[in-house]
Design an enzyme around this catalytic site. Structure first.
Site, PDB file in Angstrom:
ATOM      1  N   HIS A  71     118.379  39.026  27.128  1.00 12.93           N
ATOM      2  CA  HIS A  71     117.483  39.219  25.875  1.00 12.93           C
ATOM      3  C   HIS A  71     118.013  39.504  24.613  1.00 12.93           C
ATOM      4  CE1 HIS A  71     118.418  43.665  26.093  1.00 12.93           C
ATOM      5  NE2 HIS A  71     118.712  43.455  27.093  1.00 12.93           N
ATOM      6  N   CYS A  93     121.883  44.293  31.459  1.00 13.53           N
ATOM      7  CA  CYS A  93     121.492  43.180  31.161  1.00 13.53           C
ATOM      8  C   CYS A  93     122.380  42.575  30.008  1.00 13.53           C
ATOM      9  CB  CYS A  93     119.979  43.307  30.612  1.00 13.53           C
ATOM     10  SG  CYS A  93     118.883  43.844  31.792  1.00 13.53           S
TER      11      CYS A  93
END
Length: 342
Positions: A214, A230
């Site tokens: 992301h 992440c």
């Protein structure tokens, strides 16, 4: 671990060019921290992925690159503009002040790379070098990334893309909310899309449950160990990657701090230190991995000369730079070697 929801994904949009706002600072801790915060909120030009021609079987991409700084330049700004993470810039230029390199300073960009181990398909992320590789037909495009910290590391896995997300909302898991509470911060159960959303404007949701690739609202985290597992990217980079990555694409996450390869008759070694200061245990681990990588080359090539002093220097520096450490005797250099070394 990141949990999320998203709005329906519309068609790609045309990116609007942005204006660079310069940073100036002095070499002191308060000013350095101030410069870091200021840089995090300035507008910068899009950070395009580094695009390299590539054919199956190629193991080395890129060539040496140098830039000369202006007075107001910083490693953070140069790195984002040219597709490098902060720490890899620091390690490639250990004798230069990253926040005030000065006017007219020549700095090295670590742009020659040995690819991670195969298969070279779709997306490969090497945690050790804070870098994502995207293989597209006859090209490989590479981006700097932020990864999980030591408490919540990014997973070593082979997974795939579940879906593309635009303007994702973030639902912090209970563990992250509890961690924030211990630090005196209160996280809401939902953070809607917008400038305060840590997922940025785009994301790729992975089949590895709870993990995303992301964007970010904290640009200084790209190229460092800062996330809860992440993979973080500059916002312009994730926007580019999202539209170039179909649903179902493979995603392989590896941790390879030492890579070796042969190009023509030259043996190359690339050693990535993941911290600004390495301990003796770190160097011992990297040395063993370097020996293993070079032994693999010895098994595949009939006559090899390894320059031990260069290997020792590469491990000691752990700069992330691909360096020549030996040669294959009686083997012609080949046109690819000469083209990439000019």
């Amino acid at each position: 671990m990141c949990l999320n929801a998203s709005w329906p994904t519309p068609k790609p949009r045309v990116r609007i060019s942005r204006i660079l706002l310069s940073l100036t600072n002095r070499n002191s801790l308060p000013r350095t921290l101030g410069a870091l915060c200021l840089w995090a909120f300035t507008i910068v030009p899009p950070a395009n992925g580094q695009v390299h021609e590539w054919q199956p079987g190629d193991t080395i991409i890129g060539k040496p690159t140098w830039v000369t700084t202006a007075y107001e330049d910083t490693f953070a700004g140069i790195g984002e503009n040219r597709g490098f993470g902060f720490l890899e810039m620091v390690r490639a230029n250990p004798d230069v002040d990253p926040w005030l390199p000065g006017d007219g300073t020549r700095i090295r960009l670590p742009s020659r790379r040995i690819l991670p181990s195969g298969p070279h398909e779709d997306i490969v992320i090497n945690l050790a070098e804070f870098r994502l590789y995207h293989f597209r037909d006859d090209q490989v495009v590479t981006y700097p990334v932020g990864i999980g910290n030591s408490s919540t590391p990014s997973p070593l896995t082979r997974t795939s893309v579940r879906m593309r997300l635009e303007s994702p909302a973030w639902y912090p898991p209970e563990s992250i909310r509890e961690e924030a509470a211990k630090e005196g911060r209160k996280l809401p159960a939902e953070i809607p899309p917008g400038p305060s959303n840590p997922l940025g404007p785009f994301a790729l949701q992975l089949e590895e449950d709870g993990y995303l690739i992301h964007g970010t609202n904290k640009r200084f985290g790209v190229g460092q160990r800062v996330s809860h597992g992440c993979i973080r990217m500059f916002n312009d980079d994730i926007e580019e990657l999202v539209w170039a990555t179909p649903k179902g694409s493979d995603v392989r996450i590896v941790d390879e701090p030492v890579k070796a390869a042969v190009q023509g008759n030259t043996i190359w070694l690339q050693v990535h230190g993941q911290k600004e200061t390495l301990s003796e245990a770190d160097r011992d681990r990297l040395w063993r991995q370097a020996e293993t990588a070079l032994e693999g080359i010895r098994r595949n090539e009939p006559r090899v000369e390894i320059y031990r002093g260069r290997v020792e220097d590469a491990v000691e520096r752990a700069s992330g730079l691909a360096v020549r450490v030996g040669m294959v005797v009686d083997k012609a250099p080949g046109w690819r070697y000469w083209r990439s070394s000019r």
